[in-house]
Design a protein around this motif. Structure first.
Motif, PDB file in Angstrom:
ATOM      1  N   GLU A  64      38.575  47.731  37.072  1.00 43.52           N
ATOM      2  CA  GLU A  64      38.792  46.473  38.443  1.00 43.52           C
ATOM      3  C   GLU A  64      37.514  45.789  39.116  1.00 43.52           C
ATOM      4  OE1 GLU A  64      42.185  46.876  40.678  1.00 43.52           O
ATOM      5  OE2 GLU A  64      43.901  47.637  39.856  1.00 43.52           O
ATOM      6  N   LYS A  67      36.867  45.195  45.761  1.00 38.45           N
ATOM      7  CA  LYS A  67      37.619  43.685  45.807  1.00 38.45           C
ATOM      8  C   LYS A  67      37.065  43.646  47.312  1.00 38.45           C
ATOM      9  CE  LYS A  67      41.134  43.252  42.592  1.00 38.45           C
ATOM     10  NZ  LYS A  67      42.507  43.600  42.252  1.00 38.45           N
ATOM     11  N   ARG A  68      36.460  45.470  47.539  1.00 35.87           N
ATOM     12  CA  ARG A  68      37.129  45.064  49.258  1.00 35.87           C
ATOM     13  C   ARG A  68      35.318  45.588  49.317  1.00 35.87           C
ATOM     14  NH1 ARG A  68      36.225  50.400  49.970  1.00 35.87           N
ATOM     15  NH2 ARG A  68      37.112  52.173  48.823  1.00 35.87           N
TER      16      ARG A  68
END
Length: 93
Positions: A64, A67-68
């Motif tokens: 993945e 995202k942060r």
């Protein structure tokens, strides 16, 4: 692996489509007046750069994307003299 033969003129007009087919695993043989003159084939994944391999894994759902945002680390603790070196040597023993 599937192989497709295509004339040079048609290959020039459809290069984007041919590259997409190569990405799916096909080999493309380009001919000039019926004589084989070139081959389009995919690049083995082990020849890709680390960044390209990571992007490939993200695309395939193996990884993945971040995202942060990463938080910044605090500054190192200052140590006097050779304390850091001594602690490091003790840890390695």
């Amino acid at each position: 692996m599937a192989t497709t033969r295509i004339g040079i003129r048609e290959a020039k007009m459809n290069l984007s489509r041919l590259i997409k087919e190569v990405q799916k695993g096909k080999d493309i043989i380009i001919t000039d007046r019926g004589k084989e003159v070139a081959r389009l084939t995919g690049i083995p994944k082990e020849n890709l750069s680390l960044d390209a391999r990571i992007q490939e894994m993200v695309k395939n759902g193996v990884l993945e994307s971040e995202k942060r945002s990463l938080r910044s680390l605090p500054p190192p603790i200052p140590l006097e003299g050779d304390v850091a070196q001594r602690l490091l040597e003790e840890d390695r023993e």
